[in-house]
Design an enzyme around this catalytic site. Structure first.
Site, PDB file in Angstrom:
ATOM      1  N   HIS A 103       0.817  -1.225   0.000  1.00 47.18           N
ATOM      2  CA  HIS A 103       0.000   0.000   0.000  1.00 47.18           C
ATOM      3  C   HIS A 103       0.850   1.274   0.000  1.00 47.18           C
ATOM      4  CE1 HIS A 103      -3.619  -2.266   0.477  1.00 47.18           C
ATOM      5  NE2 HIS A 103      -3.321  -2.708   1.681  1.00 47.18           N
ATOM      6  N   ASP A 120      -2.668 -10.632  -1.992  1.00 50.92           N
ATOM      7  CA  ASP A 120      -3.246 -10.098  -0.761  1.00 50.92           C
ATOM      8  C   ASP A 120      -4.728  -9.779  -1.042  1.00 50.92           C
ATOM      9  OD1 ASP A 120      -2.169  -8.628   1.987  1.00 50.92           O
ATOM     10  OD2 ASP A 120      -3.923  -7.620   1.122  1.00 50.92           O
ATOM     11  N   HIS A 151      -6.299  -7.243  -0.362  1.00 59.24           N
ATOM     12  CA  HIS A 151      -6.485  -5.817  -0.663  1.00 59.24           C
ATOM     13  C   HIS A 151      -5.676  -5.430  -1.900  1.00 59.24           C
ATOM     14  CE1 HIS A 151      -7.153  -6.313   3.711  1.00 59.24           C
ATOM     15  NE2 HIS A 151      -8.226  -5.584   3.427  1.00 59.24           N
ATOM     16  N   ASP A 206      -4.421 -12.790   4.092  1.00 64.78           N
ATOM     17  CA  ASP A 206      -5.767 -12.349   4.470  1.00 64.78           C
ATOM     18  C   ASP A 206      -6.864 -12.803   3.503  1.00 64.78           C
ATOM     19  OD1 ASP A 206      -4.725 -10.590   2.605  1.00 64.78           O
ATOM     20  OD2 ASP A 206      -4.988  -8.783   3.827  1.00 64.78           O
TER      21      ASP A 206
HETATM   22 ZN   LIG Z   1      -4.379  -7.081   2.940  1.00 60.95          ZN
END
Ligand SMILES: [Zn+2]
Length: 350
Positions: free
Chosen positions: A126, A163, A165, A250
């Site tokens: 991120h 991931d 996200h 995740d």
């Molecule tokens: Zn994540």
């Protein structure tokens, strides 16, 4: 020669010590404990990591941002935003995370092994060139890809982000270039809000960003189909020299943030398929770099299955991979939509 190189460093626990945070040192201990499992004994080799320099961080990040993170050194607590904090040693730990990716890639380029696994904190995908976010300070995987280009003259790197996200920072770092093919599968709409179907890259990079936005609750076979029907053919056309994996844990079915339904066996299947892709296109060269994952049980159980596959300890039932290959067509609509958009750029999908 052992097939797998690993970074194993307790210092990654020295970031966000003694404060309450989802991204906490117990996550590191969970993955390091997996390395001691009897089934993996003697099957991996440790690589000593180094610290990345500020000049090296500038391959992705702005000097002003690097300086802002550096100034947090020694401060008991600093908050970049509501999610992303630092403690006294975070700057050095984050430089160690980046440096450990560099050290491992050096060894792979020396020919010491084809596969690597880097369990690190803080995560990186991120982190934007000029901004900390989503628990991330420096973008470990983006810096790894740049390092390969600058220091080992690698022309094509494929980054696969599994991931839960979207890897917004990694996407930003390579949005204008065809030197990195970035593929991300992730929940959408969800944090960080980017990663829609239409984000495909820009200028010379158009077609070299592939986003697979997914609703909640996708499980083992959906992710396996994405790799089998999309990622694998595109990799064959792109011909990367290495695959780097942003490996979040995740997607795990009981994760506190991910909202997906992947089992530990699903992680084994994804790893097996990614290894097969790497064997087919880049002499088996592949490195898994840890990102998120907020269930300690999930990190332990999924981490074990990933590591067992990387170490050639067979755990998957044969019928699980065969079942996938027998299904001749991609079955679910999210994948069909991505293929519909991406076939403009990739002949192999037409
Ligand atoms: Zn994540």
């Amino acid at each position: 020669m052992q097939p797998l190189l690993v970074i194993k460093d307790e210092r990654f626990a020295h970031h966000l010590e003694q404060i309450f945070h989802l991204e906490n040192p117990k996550r590191l201990q969970a993955i390091l404990s997996v390395l001691e499992e009897p089934s993996l004994a003697g099957k991996w080799t440790e690589v000593a990591p180094r610290l990345a320099s500020p000049q090296e961080l500038a391959m992705v990040h702005t000097p002003d941002y690097i300086e802002r993170v550096a100034r947090t050194s020694g401060m008991p607590l600093f908050a970049f935003d509501l999610d992303t904090q630092t403690t006294e040693k975070s700057y050095d730990v984050a430089r160690l995370a980046v440096g450990s990716v560099f050290s491992l890639l050096d060894e792979i380029w020396k020919g010491r092994a084809d596969r690597g696994f880097v369990p690190l904190r803080p995560p990186g995908h991120h982190a934007e060139p000029d901004r900390a976010m989503g628990f991330c300070l420096f973008n470990n995987i983006a810096l790894g890809a740049r390092y390969l280009k600058e220091c080992h003259s690698v022309e094509r790197v494929m980054i696969v982000d599994i991931d839960a996200h979207h890897g917004n920072g990694t996407q930003t770092a390579f949005y204008d270039t065809d030197a990195v093919l970035f593929v991300s599968m992730h929940g959408f709409p969800a944090f960080p809000g980017t990663g829609s179907l239409g984000e495909v890259g820009r200028k010379k990079g158009e077609g070299f960003t592939i986003n697979i936005p997914l609703g909640k609750g996708h499980g083992d076979m959906d992710f396996a189909r994405i790799i089998h029907f999309l990622l694998n053919p595109v990799a064959r056309e792109y011909q990367p020299e290495i695959i780097l994996v942003s490996c979040g844990f995740d997607l795990y079915m009981h994760d506190r943030l991910g909202a997906m339904q992947v089992s530990p066996e699903g992680y084994a299947l994804l790893t097996r398929l990614l290894l097969e892709t790497a064997e087919n296109v880049c002499n088996g060269r592949i490195v898994f770099i840890m990102e998120g994952g907020y269930s300690l049980k999930g990190i332990r159980e999924c981490g074990l299955r990933v590591l067992q596959e990387l170490c050639n300890v067979p755990t998957l039932r044969r019928d699980k991979t065969d079942k996938l290959k027998l299904h001749g067509v991609p079955r679910f609509s999210a994948l069909k939509k991505v293929i519909g958009i991406q076939k403009k750029y990739w002949k192999i999908l037409r």
